[in-house]
Design an enzyme around this catalytic site. Structure first.
Site, PDB file in Angstrom:
ATOM      1  N   HIS A  60       8.917 -35.224 -12.293  1.00 37.19           N
ATOM      2  CA  HIS A  60       8.369 -34.190 -11.242  1.00 37.19           C
ATOM      3  C   HIS A  60       6.932 -33.807 -11.698  1.00 37.19           C
ATOM      4  CE1 HIS A  60       7.587 -30.502  -9.498  1.00 37.19           C
ATOM      5  NE2 HIS A  60       8.333 -30.519  -8.904  1.00 37.19           N
ATOM      6  N   GLU A  97       5.004 -31.558 -11.959  1.00 40.61           N
ATOM      7  CA  GLU A  97       4.626 -30.520 -12.899  1.00 40.61           C
ATOM      8  C   GLU A  97       4.873 -30.709 -14.112  1.00 40.61           C
ATOM      9  OE1 GLU A  97       6.291 -26.063 -14.090  1.00 40.61           O
ATOM     10  OE2 GLU A  97       6.104 -26.258 -11.872  1.00 40.61           O
TER      11      GLU A  97
END
Length: 288
Positions: free
Chosen positions: A128, A130
């Site tokens: 992901h 982030e």
């Protein structure tokens, strides 16, 4: 038939800020590069691409020079900024303030664990955007834990600093913390940090209360949104007659037979204009 949009659904403030920044830049520049999709919603990305936004990959970013690149709300690892500086790329930094705070905490946790011979753990989804950024602030040494099974890789005789991706499930994070405590060797240093976004965490209860009041719920989200998958699951639990769509073309007339109250909800990556469009289609084509 009553069709109601969940007032608490839609873009979080971090995404709103990033999109506004992109729109502002595009008013003065014909083209703006964005490192990765600005939001996990194909239709919103397409809308911004029509204004001149150009989504690029990390590989394409490494080949750019003398231009502007927007960093989305998910944030980026330090290496991205270093490369931008080397290639004279002007960074339009739209990292969410909450993500930015988390990045700083991870960096400090990493430095502390280097001194103590410990480990940095990140509860999140491997790959992901982030999480990739957070891993970079731990110099690529953090262990990403997505499930309890991943704890088999942890050395519980060494100190641990635990952080969570901002959009993860609060209940699952609590379970993970408790499991780590059970496995930790006696008197070994373990600290967990509450880094889940409060705006996201509060939606868990709000969206379930909303879904319970409806006969059917249409949940709108991009298929790649982690937050969308999580909130959809909560809706489905509260109202089994919940349907996941990414576009109005996926609506089915059978969903609206003999129902009075239809709810429309979305992820933090779902724009209000898209929920309003779905509402209008339901009212004009499926209401009886």
């Amino acid at each position: 038939m009553n069709v109601t949009i969940d007032a608490n659904s839609g873009f979080c403030f971090g995404v709103v800020s990033a999109i506004k920044r992109a729109e502002q830049e595009l008013q003065t520049d014909e083209q703006l590069y964005c490192l990765g999709e600005i939001v996990h919603n194909n239709l919103e990305v397409e809308r911004l691409e029509e204004q001149g936004l150009c989504v690029i990959s990390s590989e394409e970013f490494s080949e750019l020079q003398d231009c502007k690149v927007l960093i989305r709300a998910h944030g980026e690892p330090p290496a991205t900024y270093e490369l931008a500086n080397q290639r004279n790329i002007e960074v339009i930094d739209s990292t969410c303030p909450i993500v930015l705070q988390l990045q700083n905490k991870v960096k400090k946790g990493y430095e502390e664990m280097c001194e103590k011979g410990g480990q940095v753990l990140i509860f999140g989804t491997k790959g992901h955007a982030e999480v990739v950024g957070l891993e970079g602030h731990a110099n690529g040494t953090a262990l990403v834990v997505s499930h309890l099974e991943d704890l088999e890789k942890v050395d519980f005789s060494k100190p641990i600093r635990l952080f969570s991706q901002t959009t993860k499930n609060k209940e699952e994070y609590t379970q993970l913390i408790e499991e780590i405590k059970k496995r930790m060797a006696e008197n070994v240093d373990f600290v967990s940090y509450n880094t889940i976004c409060g705006q996201v965490a509060n939606r868990s209860k709000e969206i379930q209360e909303f879904a319970q009041k409806m006969d059917v719920v249409i949940f709108i989200s991009g298929k790649n949104s982690s937050n969308g998958k999580y909130l959809y699951g909560l809706c489905l639990k509260a109202q089994p007659n919940t349907h996941f769509i990414s576009d109005v073309s996926e609506l089915k007339s059978g969903w609206f037979s003999n129902v009075e109250n239809v709810g429309i909800a979305g992820a933090t990556s779902t724009p209000m204009w898209q929920m309003e469009k779905v509402r209008d289609i339901i009212q004009t084509e499926y209401a009886r």
